[in-house]
Write a protein that holds these residues in place. Structure first.
Motif, PDB file in Angstrom:
ATOM      1  N   ASP A  21     -11.147 -26.118  10.267  1.00  0.00           N
ATOM      2  CA  ASP A  21     -11.935 -27.198  10.143  1.00  0.00           C
ATOM      3  C   ASP A  21     -12.767 -26.875   8.716  1.00  0.00           C
ATOM      4  OD1 ASP A  21     -11.176 -28.684  12.565  1.00  0.00           O
ATOM      5  OD2 ASP A  21     -12.658 -27.925  13.781  1.00  0.00           O
ATOM      6  N   TRP A  71     -13.323 -29.595   5.737  1.00  0.00           N
ATOM      7  CA  TRP A  71     -14.684 -30.094   5.358  1.00  0.00           C
ATOM      8  C   TRP A  71     -14.812 -29.872   3.645  1.00  0.00           C
ATOM      9  CZ3 TRP A  71     -16.410 -34.186   7.000  1.00  0.00           C
ATOM     10  CH2 TRP A  71     -16.408 -34.437   8.395  1.00  0.00           C
ATOM     11  N   THR A  85      -8.721 -22.870  14.338  1.00  0.00           N
ATOM     12  CA  THR A  85      -9.008 -23.920  14.355  1.00  0.00           C
ATOM     13  C   THR A  85     -10.269 -24.263  13.530  1.00  0.00           C
ATOM     14  OG1 THR A  85      -8.158 -24.740  16.470  1.00  0.00           O
ATOM     15  CG2 THR A  85      -9.845 -26.095  15.687  1.00  0.00           C
TER      16      THR A  85
END
Length: 169
Positions: free
Chosen positions: A47, A51, A43
């Motif tokens: 992430d 981004w 995760t």
């Protein structure tokens, strides 16, 4: 530097479009996370990748529209674009993507069945061939299994008793 209102409107609409693209990518990210259910480290990596992709898109939109100048209406455009996408288009896009994924899954399952069909035929042939042999040799197999089990128990008991005898001395 003098900027005209028409240029500002163009930049605002371009960043609005960038916000819609960011919202779409966020929906893709949500669908992938729902499908794969990653653990904590995965995760964090996902992430970070999300981004980075969002930053690349935002920088590209800014460089394309106004040579990278940051103004308040630029941030407002990204924010309003993402909110509009989330409120208006997100439901339809998610449903469409899920329908597309279900169709793709059913197509792959049909393809897999077609590929595995000859293997199932061969398996049925061998089952039909060896089924009478299995019935014939099953009692012999059970007797041999019991005999080997007895030998195994006898060996285990012998090891246990020899250890016991060694410890007595």
């Amino acid at each position: 530097m003098i900027t005209y209102v028409s240029e500002q409107i163009y930049v605002f609409l371009t960043t609005l479009y960038g916000g819609i693209i960011i919202g779409f990518i966020y929906d893709l990210y949500r669908i992938l996370r729902c499908i794969f259910k990653p653990k904590k480290i995965a995760t964090i990596i996902e992430d970070l990748i999300f981004w980075i992709v969002i930053a690349i898109i935002a920088v590209h939109v800014l460089l394309f529209s106004n040579d990278g100048q940051l103004r308040f209406y630029v941030f407002l455009g990204f924010l309003i674009g993402a909110i509009l996408y989330n409120r208006i288009l997100s439901r339809f896009v998610i449903r469409g993507i899920l329908i597309l994924l279900n169709k793709l899954k059913s197509l792959l399952m049909k393809l897999l069945r077609i590929i595995l069909f000859p293997i199932k035929i061969i398996k049925k042939f061998f089952v039909m061939l060896f089924c009478p042999l299995k019935k014939k040799f099953s009692p012999l197999y059970l007797r041999m299994k019991r005999l080997f089990l007895m030998v195994k128990i006898w060996y285990r008991d012998m090891v246990k008793y020899t250890k016991f005898m060694r410890n007595k001395k």
